[in-house]
Every structure is written in C-alpha cells, then in structure tokens.
Design a protein around this motif. Structure first.
Motif, PDB file in Angstrom:
ATOM      1  N   ILE A 159      45.510  40.519  48.992  1.00 25.98           N
ATOM      2  CA  ILE A 159      46.755  39.375  48.110  1.00 25.98           C
ATOM      3  C   ILE A 159      47.473  40.493  48.578  1.00 25.98           C
ATOM      4  N   VAL A 160      48.511  40.007  48.700  1.00 22.03           N
ATOM      5  CA  VAL A 160      49.305  40.562  48.705  1.00 22.03           C
ATOM      6  C   VAL A 160      50.919  39.631  48.549  1.00 22.03           C
ATOM      7  N   HIS A 161      50.387  37.530  48.769  1.00 22.56           N
ATOM      8  CA  HIS A 161      51.553  36.993  48.381  1.00 22.56           C
ATOM      9  C   HIS A 161      50.683  35.732  47.899  1.00 22.56           C
ATOM     10  N   TRP A 162      51.376  34.479  46.939  1.00 24.54           N
ATOM     11  CA  TRP A 162      51.557  33.411  46.922  1.00 24.54           C
ATOM     12  C   TRP A 162      51.956  32.529  47.384  1.00 24.54           C
ATOM     13  N   GLU A 163      51.715  31.665  47.702  1.00 26.22           N
ATOM     14  CA  GLU A 163      52.901  29.955  47.492  1.00 26.22           C
ATOM     15  C   GLU A 163      51.878  28.962  47.305  1.00 26.22           C
ATOM     16  N   GLU A 164      52.850  28.092  45.965  1.00 25.72           N
ATOM     17  CA  GLU A 164      52.270  27.484  45.140  1.00 25.72           C
ATOM     18  C   GLU A 164      52.260  26.268  45.299  1.00 25.72           C
ATOM     19  N   SER A 165      51.235  24.967  46.134  1.00 23.68           N
ATOM     20  CA  SER A 165      52.473  24.164  45.816  1.00 23.68           C
ATOM     21  C   SER A 165      52.087  22.911  45.316  1.00 23.68           C
ATOM     22  N   PRO A 166      53.095  22.072  44.506  1.00 20.39           N
ATOM     23  CA  PRO A 166      53.066  21.155  43.623  1.00 20.39           C
ATOM     24  C   PRO A 166      51.151  20.276  43.271  1.00 20.39           C
ATOM     25  N   GLN A 167      50.420  20.716  44.241  1.00 24.14           N
ATOM     26  CA  GLN A 167      48.481  20.369  43.407  1.00 24.14           C
ATOM     27  C   GLN A 167      48.347  21.819  43.505  1.00 24.14           C
ATOM     28  N   ALA A 168      48.621  22.553  43.071  1.00 20.68           N
ATOM     29  CA  ALA A 168      48.252  24.544  43.340  1.00 20.68           C
ATOM     30  C   ALA A 168      46.751  24.116  42.319  1.00 20.68           C
ATOM     31  N   VAL A 169      45.697  25.083  42.895  1.00 18.25           N
ATOM     32  CA  VAL A 169      44.278  24.957  42.212  1.00 18.25           C
ATOM     33  C   VAL A 169      44.168  26.348  41.049  1.00 18.25           C
ATOM     34  N   ASN A 218      41.407  31.892  39.384  1.00 20.56           N
ATOM     35  CA  ASN A 218      41.885  34.088  38.449  1.00 20.56           C
ATOM     36  C   ASN A 218      42.100  34.695  39.459  1.00 20.56           C
ATOM     37  N   LEU A 219      43.063  34.747  40.046  1.00 18.12           N
ATOM     38  CA  LEU A 219      43.145  35.671  41.199  1.00 18.12           C
ATOM     39  C   LEU A 219      44.824  36.163  41.138  1.00 18.12           C
ATOM     40  N   ARG A 220      44.505  37.785  41.532  1.00 16.88           N
ATOM     41  CA  ARG A 220      46.316  38.381  40.909  1.00 16.88           C
ATOM     42  C   ARG A 220      46.148  38.650  42.195  1.00 16.88           C
ATOM     43  N   LEU A 221      48.140  38.694  42.013  1.00 16.18           N
ATOM     44  CA  LEU A 221      48.739  40.229  43.504  1.00 16.18           C
ATOM     45  C   LEU A 221      47.925  40.920  43.548  1.00 16.18           C
ATOM     46  N   ASP A 249      45.153  41.604  43.558  1.00 16.15           N
ATOM     47  CA  ASP A 249      43.456  41.289  44.287  1.00 16.15           C
ATOM     48  C   ASP A 249      42.809  42.086  45.423  1.00 16.15           C
ATOM     49  N   VAL A 250      41.548  42.000  45.639  1.00 18.05           N
ATOM     50  CA  VAL A 250      41.125  42.959  46.835  1.00 18.05           C
ATOM     51  C   VAL A 250      39.919  41.904  46.507  1.00 18.05           C
ATOM     52  N   MET A 251      39.309  40.604  47.658  1.00 17.34           N
ATOM     53  CA  MET A 251      38.532  39.441  48.020  1.00 17.34           C
ATOM     54  C   MET A 251      37.636  39.773  48.663  1.00 17.34           C
ATOM     55  N   PRO A 252      36.488  39.516  48.253  1.00 21.89           N
ATOM     56  CA  PRO A 252      34.718  39.639  48.406  1.00 21.89           C
ATOM     57  C   PRO A 252      34.773  39.523  50.352  1.00 21.89           C
ATOM     58  N   LEU A 253      34.118  39.663  50.579  1.00 20.79           N
ATOM     59  CA  LEU A 253      34.224  40.692  52.510  1.00 20.79           C
ATOM     60  C   LEU A 253      32.837  39.442  52.586  1.00 20.79           C
ATOM     61  N   LEU A 254      32.004  38.733  51.657  1.00 22.19           N
ATOM     62  CA  LEU A 254      31.817  37.514  51.806  1.00 22.19           C
ATOM     63  C   LEU A 254      31.167  36.136  51.275  1.00 22.19           C
ATOM     64  N   SER A 255      32.412  36.391  50.609  1.00 22.51           N
ATOM     65  CA  SER A 255      32.277  35.397  49.274  1.00 22.51           C
ATOM     66  C   SER A 255      33.447  34.540  49.512  1.00 22.51           C
ATOM     67  N   SER A 256      33.978  35.478  50.200  1.00 20.53           N
ATOM     68  CA  SER A 256      35.556  34.436  50.396  1.00 20.53           C
ATOM     69  C   SER A 256      35.951  34.627  52.273  1.00 20.53           C
ATOM     70  N   ALA A 257      36.950  33.548  52.193  1.00 19.18           N
ATOM     71  CA  ALA A 257      37.529  33.346  53.650  1.00 19.18           C
ATOM     72  C   ALA A 257      38.305  34.278  53.983  1.00 19.18           C
ATOM     73  N   THR A 258      38.775  34.957  53.037  1.00 20.86           N
ATOM     74  CA  THR A 258      39.799  36.175  53.243  1.00 20.86           C
ATOM     75  C   THR A 258      38.746  37.365  53.673  1.00 20.86           C
ATOM     76  N   GLY A 259      38.016  37.305  52.881  1.00 19.74           N
ATOM     77  CA  GLY A 259      37.332  38.578  53.706  1.00 19.74           C
ATOM     78  C   GLY A 259      36.178  38.553  54.332  1.00 19.74           C
ATOM     79  N   LEU A 260      36.035  37.359  54.925  1.00 19.27           N
ATOM     80  CA  LEU A 260      35.522  37.002  56.509  1.00 19.27           C
ATOM     81  C   LEU A 260      36.654  37.265  57.624  1.00 19.27           C
ATOM     82  N   CYS A 261      37.302  36.777  57.398  1.00 16.81           N
ATOM     83  CA  CYS A 261      38.072  36.696  58.702  1.00 16.81           C
ATOM     84  C   CYS A 261      38.255  37.711  59.120  1.00 16.81           C
ATOM     85  N   PHE A 262      38.888  39.133  57.872  1.00 16.71           N
ATOM     86  CA  PHE A 262      38.668  40.373  57.618  1.00 16.71           C
ATOM     87  C   PHE A 262      37.278  41.770  58.850  1.00 16.71           C
TER      88      PHE A 262
END
Length: 265
Positions: free
Chosen positions: A116-126, A129-132, A134-147
């Motif tokens: 993750i290199v950038h966040w853009e939070e919405s007013p209804q941000a969830v 526990n993630l920070r710039l 952070d390395v995303m898991p390959l199988l349990s995150s949409a980011t990891g699955l995409c890559f």
C-alpha cells in the motif's frame, strides 16, 4: 470556463490526422484517413506531405498507405518514460472517492509483495489496522489476488511471487481456514476467475465485516503497474460484481491504463 488562448488552427486541424493514425490498428489509405479526420483528400494530402518531411508520418511505396513515422514513435516513448502511474492515479482518487463513497487505496509491487502506497479515506471510512507500506496477503486480500492473478507467469517477479504464494498456501493449510484456497489447484482456479472478471474481490476474508475490490492498472508494455483498491464496511459497501463500487472502480482503472499507453482489451 478558462479564457481561450490564441493558437494556430492549422496545427490543430492537421493533428487530427495524427490522432486518426494513432487510434487505427494499422496503416490507412489516403481517402480513409481523410474521411476519418473529417477533411477532403486534397487537404489531408498537403498536411501529410509536411508530416512526412518531419518524420511524423511515413508512406509505404507499394501500398501507398500512411502510418505513423519514427518521429511520432520517439515522441510517444519520451512521453511514456515521463509518466508516473502512481501520481496519475492519486490525482483521480478524490473524485472517485466522492463518487463511490468508500475508502480507496493504491498498491504497487514491492520486494515482499503488493504494498500500500496511498490512502484516500471517505467520510464513512472503515476502521482498518492498515498503514502505508503494509504488504497485503496474496490470498485473503483483493489487492493480493489482483497482483497474483495478473503477475503470475507474466512478470519478471514471477519466481518471487510463486514462492510467496506457496508460503501463504502453507500457512493457510496450517491454520485450517476453509474460506481460502489450501492448494495450488484451488488458488489457480480463484486467480483464473479474477482474470476472467478483470477484478479481484474479497468479502469477510481479510477483516470481519469488510469487503474490498482491487482493479488492475497496466502500463504500455502490458505489465501490472498498480492496483486501485476500494474497501469498506458491508453495512455500506456494495460487493456486487456489477455494483456501485465495482463499476466505477473498474472504469477508472481501465481509463488510467489507457492513459499510460496500454492498448489491450
């Protein structure tokens, strides 16, 4: 509207011919090129003579068809070399966040995986526990699955990716999770679905009550440049493949890919 500044109309008119050639799948006859640019063949020919002298256009002696020349190629390569995919993506996140009303993020491939290199939070941000960085898991995150889906067997980092995928499968097996792939065959089937849909999705797998999508952005060489991520609470997040989050996110990723020079489907 900003005030219109004086220009050279003939340059703008002539550039329409270059625009037609750039969008075409191959070289064009004079009559077809002129018609597509909305001008007479005689007028188009005069512009093409000048463009040939500048190296912007070439004409095949046998077929008499016109195509882009070496000077156009040099300009295109110079422009592509100066593109910053993350910078371009960041410029588009705020209006996209306002459109879909969810938190958005950008991820790129790092030494340890999708990062993750950038966040853009919405007013209804969830709350996550993630920070710039952070390395995303390959199988349990949409980011990891995409890559994993769009880099495996297609990228210089594929050996590293394959090793990370095997490690994650081993951890999943050890934890006994039933909501994630536990074999390479199951992972392959899941990644095939991501490629077919052109989008990765998770629901409740990375964080309870949270869903997310990740759309791939490709560069001019067809390599995965980054992932555009949307995530939010299932209380407000539409997880449908053709829903209010997925459609605009996928459209924004396709447009950015096109702007980066990607000519694929």
């Amino acid at each position: 509207m900003p005030p219109q500044r004086a220009g050279i109309q003939s340059v703008e008119v002539g550039f329409s011919l270059l625009g037609v050639l750039g969008a075409a799948s191959g070289a064009l006859m004079l009559r077809d090129l002129a018609a597509a640019a909305g001008m007479s063949a005689a007028k188009a020919h005069r512009y093409l003579v000048s463009f040939q002298r500048l190296g912007l256009v070439t004409q095949d002696a046998g077929s008499t068809r016109y195509d882009l020349g070496p000077a156009a190629l040099k300009l295109g390569l110079a422009s592509l070399s100066r593109l910053d995919s993350v910078k371009l993506a960041r410029q588009r996140l705020q209006p996209l966040t306002e459109q879909i009303g969810q938190t958005l993020a950008l991820a790129v491939w790092g030494n340890q995986g999708p990062t993750i290199v950038h966040w853009e939070e919405s007013p209804q941000a969830v709350t996550v526990n993630l920070r710039l960085g952070d390395v995303m898991p390959l199988l349990s995150s949409a980011t990891g699955l995409c890559f994993a889906a769009f880099m495996l067997n297609r990228h210089a980092s594929q050996n590293r990716l394959a090793a990370l995928l095997q490690d994650e499968l081993a951890r999943t097996q050890k934890l006994g999770r039933k909501d994630l792939p536990t074999s390479m065959a199951e992972a392959t089937a899941l990644l095939d679905e991501v490629r077919q849909r052109g989008l990765a999705r998770v629901v409740d797998t990375l964080l309870p009550g949270v869903a997310g999508f990740c759309a791939p952005v490709f560069d001019a060489d067809g390599h995965l440049a980054l992932g555009m991520v949307a995530l939010g609470s299932l209380a407000t997040f539409d997880p449908a493949w053709d829903g209010a989050v997925a459609r605009p996110l996928a459209a924004a990723a396709r447009q950015l890919s096109s702007d980066l020079g990607f000519r694929g489907a």
